[in-house]
Design a protein around this motif. Structure first.
Motif, short mmCIF file in Angstrom:
data_model
loop_
_atom_site.label_atom_id
_atom_site.label_comp_id
_atom_site.label_asym_id
_atom_site.label_seq_id
_atom_site.Cartn_x
_atom_site.Cartn_y
_atom_site.Cartn_z
N UNK A 83 0.85 -1.20 0.00
CA UNK A 83 0.00 0.00 0.00
C UNK A 83 0.88 1.25 0.00
N UNK A 84 2.00 1.16 0.71
CA UNK A 84 2.93 2.31 0.78
C UNK A 84 3.40 2.69 -0.63
N UNK A 85 3.73 1.67 -1.44
CA UNK A 85 4.17 1.96 -2.81
C UNK A 85 3.10 2.73 -3.57
N UNK A 86 1.85 2.28 -3.42
CA UNK A 86 0.74 2.94 -4.14
C UNK A 86 0.55 4.38 -3.66
N UNK A 87 0.70 4.59 -2.35
CA UNK A 87 0.54 5.95 -1.80
C UNK A 87 1.65 6.87 -2.32
N UNK A 88 2.85 6.31 -2.45
CA UNK A 88 3.97 7.10 -2.98
C UNK A 88 3.78 7.38 -4.46
N UNK A 89 3.34 6.37 -5.21
CA UNK A 89 3.08 6.58 -6.65
C UNK A 89 2.05 7.69 -6.87
N UNK A 90 1.10 7.78 -5.91
CA UNK A 90 0.04 8.81 -6.05
C UNK A 90 0.52 10.18 -5.61
N UNK A 91 1.79 10.27 -5.20
CA UNK A 91 2.37 11.59 -4.91
C UNK A 91 2.37 11.98 -3.45
N UNK A 92 2.00 11.04 -2.55
CA UNK A 92 1.92 11.38 -1.12
C UNK A 92 3.30 11.53 -0.48
N UNK A 93 3.32 12.29 0.62
CA UNK A 93 4.50 12.38 1.49
C UNK A 93 4.15 11.49 2.68
#
Ligand code: SAM
Length: 289
Positions: free
Chosen positions: A60-70
């Motif tokens: 899930x972390x990867x997906x959150x990072x791909x979506x531009x999150x910090x």
């Protein structure tokens, strides 16, 4: 290495000799299509601080990072730290991993330290054994997320989103819906997880209401709902005795002969407002309900 170059999650787990431990409530999402869908359901993450509890192998972390999150991720199991360090490196400064117990963490302070000045969202595939405790902490505590997308056991998701008179309606629904609009936005069968849990899961999206009750009213709401749903088969005039009984019902305009499951969230908030007003009134300054 960039996010695109990371190995598949199963390979990463094998390379680090990692396996799920029941004591940490570990059921992993290893399909990035699923984790990307959860990240999308959380709304825009670009230029947002994203709090994730329990990154585990980091799907899930990867997906959150791909979506531009910090992303600020709190993981209790130290075995995952080397794998998550590799992910942090690939994220080039957009992932901070904290090895801590999320039940005890000061999340507002962590976000202020590691993602200062950004609006925040909470997105997590929560460990089932502590999911509701964490939810209450975020609903009633100082964190003010723009939205939360959280995975729970389906039965818990139903208890959060239930409407008045529905079977699952209870304390959790009232407290959640006093501060948020809550809806189930995704069902996930047990087989989507590795290892599969015994029950199906669902993602709940919680979006704060425009008007939030004061902290004093929310504290009173916890007491009123504990009393009312603690004896849910009894009429309110009896179950609410510890907080004011029939006089409280009259003051709040709530039918004392009704049972907890028949009272909408607005009714509970009216009861809580009366309890809170009585508590803050100086002694001897008027009738208590
Ligand atoms: N996010 C990962 C995924 O979707 O594949 C893992 C989710 S797994 C259901 C729950 C995660 O929460 C595990 O990594 C577990 O070690 C972690 N965890 C359990 N209790 C925790 C706690 N009290 N504080 C922080 N993390 C916790």
């Amino acid at each position: 290495m960039s996010l695109d170059d990371l190995p598949p999650l199963r390979e990463a787990l094998e390379a680090h000799g990692l396996f799920a431990k029941k004591s940490f409530g570990q059921h992993f999402l290893l399909d990035l299509n699923v984790t990307r869908k959860i990240a999308r359901l959380a709304g825009p993450l670009e230029d947002r601080a994203v709090l994730e509890v329990g990154p585990g192998p980091g799907g899930l972390t990867r997906a959150l990072l791909e979506a531009g999150g910090r992303v600020v991720a709190i993981e209790k199991d130290p075995r995952f730290l080397p794998l998550l360090d590799a992910l942090a490196e690939a994220a080039q400064g957009r992932l901070t991993v904290i090895n801590a117990d999320a039940l005890a963490s000061d999340d507002a302070a962590l976000l202020a330290a590691h993602a200062p000045g950004l609006p925040c969202r909470v997105v997590s595939n929560l460990p089932y054994n502590v999911g509701t405790v964490l939810l209450i902490k975020w609903l009633l505590g100082p964190l003010r997320p723009e939205a939360m997308a959280l995975m729970f056991q389906k039965e818990v998701a139903q208890r959060i989103c239930a409407g008045v008179r529905e079977e699952a309606y209870g304390r959790l629904a009232v407290i959640a819906q006093a501060v948020c609009r809550a809806r189930m936005v995704m069902d996930l069968p047990a087989r989507a997880f590795t290892p599969p849990p015994k029950v199906d899961s669902a993602v709940v999206l919680l979006e704060p209401l425009a008007e939030r009750p004061t902290d004093a009213v929310l504290a009173a709401l916890e007491k009123v709902t504990a009393a009312a749903f603690g004896q849910r088969r009894k009429m309110l005039r009896s179950s609410l005795k510890p907080v004011g009984g029939e006089a409280l019902c009259a003051a709040a305009g709530v039918d004392p002969q009704a049972r907890a499951e028949e009272i909408p969230v607005a009714g509970f908030l009216a009861l809580a407002a009366c309890v809170s007003a009585t508590a803050s009134r100086p002694a001897g300054s008027g009738r208590s309900p």
